[in-house]
Design an enzyme around this catalytic site. Structure first.
Site, short mmCIF file in Angstrom:
data_model
loop_
_atom_site.label_atom_id
_atom_site.label_comp_id
_atom_site.label_asym_id
_atom_site.label_seq_id
_atom_site.Cartn_x
_atom_site.Cartn_y
_atom_site.Cartn_z
CG HIS A 262 7.15 4.81 -8.66
ND1 HIS A 262 6.92 5.34 -7.82
CD2 HIS A 262 7.29 5.54 -10.28
CE1 HIS A 262 6.61 6.83 -7.88
NE2 HIS A 262 6.40 7.15 -9.36
CE LYS B 174 2.27 -4.62 2.48
NZ LYS B 174 3.38 -2.99 2.54
NE ARG B 175 -1.91 -6.49 -7.46
CZ ARG B 175 -2.20 -5.12 -8.69
NH1 ARG B 175 -2.79 -4.33 -8.87
NH2 ARG B 175 -2.56 -6.83 -9.41
CE LYS C 113 3.52 -5.34 -3.01
NZ LYS C 113 4.19 -3.74 -2.66
CE LYS D 153 -1.71 5.40 1.22
NZ LYS D 153 -1.50 4.99 0.09
C1 26V Z 1 4.80 -2.96 -12.52
C2 26V Z 1 4.22 -2.93 -14.17
C3 26V Z 1 5.03 -4.15 -15.00
C4 26V Z 1 4.47 -3.81 -16.58
C5 26V Z 1 3.30 -3.71 -16.18
C6 26V Z 1 2.55 -2.42 -16.28
C7 26V Z 1 3.06 -1.67 -15.07
C8 26V Z 1 2.16 -1.58 -14.24
C9 26V Z 1 2.99 -1.53 -12.89
C10 26V Z 1 3.79 -1.52 -12.35
C11 26V Z 1 4.30 -1.32 -10.73
C12 26V Z 1 5.35 -1.08 -10.53
C13 26V Z 1 6.00 0.12 -10.01
C14 26V Z 1 5.44 0.64 -8.80
O1 26V Z 1 3.87 0.09 -8.32
N1 26V Z 1 6.11 0.89 -7.69
C15 26V Z 1 5.19 0.83 -6.49
O2 26V Z 1 5.49 2.57 -6.52
C16 26V Z 1 5.12 2.63 -5.64
C17 26V Z 1 5.08 4.71 -5.36
O3 26V Z 1 6.29 4.74 -4.81
C18 26V Z 1 5.92 2.05 -3.81
O4 26V Z 1 5.49 2.49 -2.72
C19 26V Z 1 6.51 1.40 -3.90
O5 26V Z 1 7.03 0.54 -3.50
C20 26V Z 1 6.23 0.50 -5.61
O6 26V Z 1 6.55 -1.23 -5.35
#
Ligand code: 26V
Length: 807
Positions: A355, A543-544, A549, A655
């Site tokens: 992701h 968004k975050r 972004k 959305k």
């Molecule tokens: C990153 C990390 C980094 C290490 C610590 C824990 C952690 C937890 C979450 C994340 C976020 C990366 C994954 C993520 O949320 N990706 C998002 O996934 C969405 C669904 O596929 C996508 O629409 C977004 O573009 C993407 O940033």
């Protein structure tokens, strides 16, 4: 679909009021009514699930297990009533008893068991799977505290604990009939017996994983699935001696350390921190879930040998990749499989979705941490690495750097994505562009040896939640114009195109948008006391908060307009309200600074009423699913402005589109496919393409070049020094121009500024032409069907999992 009668509901409701709160209808208050109604619905779903499982057992269907560290499910009551077609019935009963259903919804906490897009996607997929009658089960952790609640104090983000239990807990069914033991630490003893390696695991710490089930309903179907949430409970470390001697505190502290595992969701979405607790959470999820999967399979089939024919396991992002060595461990240590047979079974069963391509988020764990906390798993990882290296050396000979890049262990770290690719039969990205980047860049080495493993499944959204439930007025108009087929078949939204020249429908569409904007205005007033102008254009970026972004690009435009209005207060300008909603990771300094900047601009504008009439800035605190449900239907301009190549997909963009917003976006993630679906004339694309970004990086990005070339831009950046409401933001100017503790802005905001401004100007002109604007809005709704999660999930089912719906 079985329709429950009014009498049935009434009776169950009465029973639950009496059982849980000892009150009658007359005595109950709203909160009790919420609790009793929720439990009534939960129990109906439980019965539904039991029936569905029975049917599944008879036909021995293949099933999918969906593992994710995050599930952002949002509130359940409204969604379940909608899916079960009970909204009217429930509202009528409550009305008769003197209650208002709409009011009860607000008693439900929003379980924030996720950071953003990743967790919300998992929830949308559970809905789509269930609505289409697939046998599926989700697994996650029952975090006691979800993602922090955000408060802005003098512009600075403060994080507060998110207490969602016990209010949200009424939906959870505690299963006290079974649990699993998850082992940490200790030592591993290997010995050979009858030509087999025997493993003895000594002195480990045990944690008990106990299941809590959240029932998942599907729209217009008797199918029901579950999302199982694991809670960590201490079984072993309870210090009986201290307890018996009356030292309760000491006895308790031992036990809380194990229970810490399910205490809180990590609020990071940027850097991996390498924290022991996070590793433990990952293994806890994986081990409990896999033991559960094996147990169910043994009950159903009496053998593990046909597991990969009957079970697909999906890992949503890299976080659950430890399931690969864990499955090897179980097959070898507990089912006496050979390495080869275990590896074959593991790869056949597991599939992996990536992701993000952000390198800092691609997980690596130190070998030392792994060895200390998961010694048996570590031994297996070492063996995976050893055997893989042999294959790689055969292929690459002396090109050692290639071997190192692809190895599982390298530089003292365990490379988790690499292990994910090695141990699964399918690897996919979440949009066409993202999947392409995985193949050609991030995982390019792997693509060369296993091209067949790689595929794309473009993300999708639960359109019934995000359109039908969140936007009842638009739904009613659609029902009137094109019938109801689109609810189960989102592609049928295409029929709405027929109305693109129907001025009566276009006017209704505009009226609906205004209504939704007013709904949001009321909510903002309730939250902040401020009344925003519902007749200004609503420009939204929700968004975050992340550098890639590029909330900063949006801010640069706002500053430009602000300065122009300051100089010329009567300048003709379309009145605009800029709405931001965003949480920043608690340790992410620059992200928090950007929130502060937005806040101070907004404060400053409050002191300038003549500016505020045309340019208003609002920061909405604590963005969450529930807020999104009111915000998104009110959006007119959807800001999707990430640096091309960085946003894997984006789902907020979809959305907003399905709710009739017009997108201003870069050619990034799913924006590209939205462009394909809706046509160039109905979307506003600007900025560098991914290849151009790559070129500019190669040639060296020099922000000064853009700064000195564009007077408007220069003024906006310079004004950051002066600042807003008495607060200078010189360091953000520095970040953009020369670098602030690193290279200048790696996401190159200044390079896309000019184009961004120009395209926004086009949009402002278009907005004045109401007919044309509404027409484009209609075309966006009509083209959004492809982005339903129903479609995504069908692709996963046929291309990756090999599962079929149970009819
Ligand atoms: C990153 C990390 C980094 C290490 C610590 C824990 C952690 C937890 C979450 C994340 C976020 C990366 C994954 C993520 O949320 N990706 C998002 O996934 C969405 C669904 O596929 C996508 O629409 C977004 O573009 C993407 O940033």
């Amino acid at each position: 679909m079985k329709q429950h009668t009014r009498e049935e509901l009434l009776k169950a409701l009465e029973d639950n009021l009496s059982r849980y709160y000892l009150v009658s209808f007359q005595e109950a208050n709203e909160e009790q009514m919420y609790g009793a109604l929720s439990r009534t619905i939960r129990d109906l779903l439980l019965i539904q699930k039991k029936e569905f499982r029975k049917k599944a057992r008879q036909v021995q269907t293949k099933r999918v297990y969906y593992l994710c560290m995050e599930f952002l499910v949002g509130r359940s009551l409204k969604n379940n009533l909608y899916n079960m077609n009970l909204q009217d019935e429930a509202a009528a009963i409550l009305k008769e008893k003197g209650f208002e259903l709409e009011k009860l919804y607000d008693y439900e906490p929003d379980p924030g068991l996720g950071n953003g897009g990743l967790g919300r996607l998992a929830a949308c997929y559970m809905d789509a799977l269930t609505s289409q009658d697939y046998l599926a089960e989700g697994f996650c952790i029952r975090y006691e505290y979800g993602l922090f609640k955000q408060k802005i104090v003098d512009g600075w983000q403060r994080e507060m604990p998110d207490v969602w239990l016990p209010g949200g807990g009424v939906w959870l069914l505690f299963r006290n009939d079974f649990s699993f033991e998850v082992k940490f630490g200790g030592t591993v003893e290997e010995s050979w017996q009858d030509e087999r390696l025997k493993i003895k695991y000594n002195n480990y710490d045990s944690v008990e994983a106990v299941p809590y089930d959240l029932m998942i309903s599907g729209a217009d179907t008797d199918t029901a699935n579950t999302l199982r949430l694991w809670r960590a409970r201490d079984i072993e470390n309870f210090d009986m001696v201290s307890f018996e001697n009356g030292d309760y505190t000491k006895a308790m502290s031992e036990s809380t350390s194990a229970e810490l595992i399910s205490k809180v969701l990590y609020p990071a979405d940027k850097h991996i921190e390498g924290k022991t607790l996070r590793l433990k959470q990952q293994y806890f999820l994986v081990s409990a879930s896999l033991q559960n999967i094996f147990r169910t399979h043994m009950i159903n089939f009496g053998t593990i040998d046909n597991l990969s024919e009957k079970v697909a396991i999906h890992i949503n992002d890299t976080h659950p990749v430890l399931i690969i060595p864990e499955m090897m461990r179980m097959l070898m240590d507990e089912y006496s499989y050979t390495w080869e047979k275990a590896f074959d079974m593991t790869t056949k069963t597991i599939a992996y979705t990536n992701h993000t391509i952000m390198v800092e988020a691609l997980e690596k764990w130190s070998e030392e941490l792994m060895r200390k906390n998961l010694p048996r798993i570590y031994v297996i990882i070492k063996e995976l690495d050893k055997r893989f290296r042999v294959k790689l050396k055969e292929r690459f000979h002396d090109r050692a750097h290639l071997v190192e890049r692809m190895a599982i262990l390298s530089g003292g770290m365990v490379n988790m994505p690499n292990m994910g690719i090695l141990g699964s039969h399918s690897v996919n990205g979440v949009s066409a562009l993202h999947s392409e980047i995985l193949k050609t860049d991030v995982f390019g080495d792997f693509y060369e040896i296993w091209p067949g493993k790689f595929r794309n499944v473009t993300n999708g959204i639960a359109h019934r939640r995000w359109l039908c439930q969140a936007n009842p007025a638009l739904t009613a108009l659609l029902d009137q114009c094109i019938g109801k087929e689109y609810k189960k078949n989102a592609q049928a939204l295409k029929d709405f195109e027929r109305y693109k020249n129907d001025s009566a429908v276009l006017q209704k569409l505009e009226g609906i948008k205004t209504g939704n904007k007013k709904r949001l205005v009321d909510l903002v007033q309730k939250r902040t006391g401020e009344r925003i102008d519902p007749y200004s254009v609503f420009v939204v970026q929700a968004k975050r908060l992340h550098e890639y972004k590029r909330q900063l690009l949006n801010v640069l435009r706002i500053i430009t307009l602000y300065l122009e209005l300051k100089e010329e207060p009567h300048k003709a300008m379309l009145p605009q309200t800029f709405l931001f909603a965003a949480k920043a990771a608690p340790g992410y300094e620059i992200a928090k600074e950007i929130i502060k900047l937005i806040y101070y601009i907004s404060q400053d504008i409050n002191h300038h009423p003549e500016i505020k009439e045309k340019l208003n800035v609002v920061f909405l605190e604590n963005y969450c699913v529930t807020l999104a449900e009111t915000l998104i239907p009110a959006v007119e301009i959807s800001e999707q402005i990430s640096l091309a190549g960085k946003e894997a997909s984006g789902t907020g963009n979809m959305k907003m589109m399905i709710n009739g917003a017009l997108t201003i976006g870069t050619m990034d993630g799913a924006n590209i496919e939205m462009y394909d679906a809706v046509g160039a004339e109905n979307i506003f694309i600007f900025g560098m393409k991914e290849q151009e970004v790559y070129q500019l990086k190669q040639n060296g990005y020099n922000p000064q070049e853009y700064y000195f070339k564009n007077e408007r831009l220069k003024r906006a950046v310079d004004f950051l020094q002066v600042g807003f409401a008495g607060q200078s933001f010189a360091h953000i100017a520095q970040y953009l121009l020369t670098g602030y503790g690193g290279a200048p802005d790696p996401y190159m905001c200044l390079a896309d500024y000019e184009d961004y401004m120009a395209v926004h100007d086009q949009m402002s002109v278009l907005y004045e032409n109401r007919e044309q604007w509404n027409q484009k809005s209609l075309m966006n709704i009509a083209a959004a069907g492809y982005f339903s999660a129903d479609r995504s999930v069908r692709q996963y089912a046929t291309d990756i999992w090999g599962i079929e719906p149970i009819k």
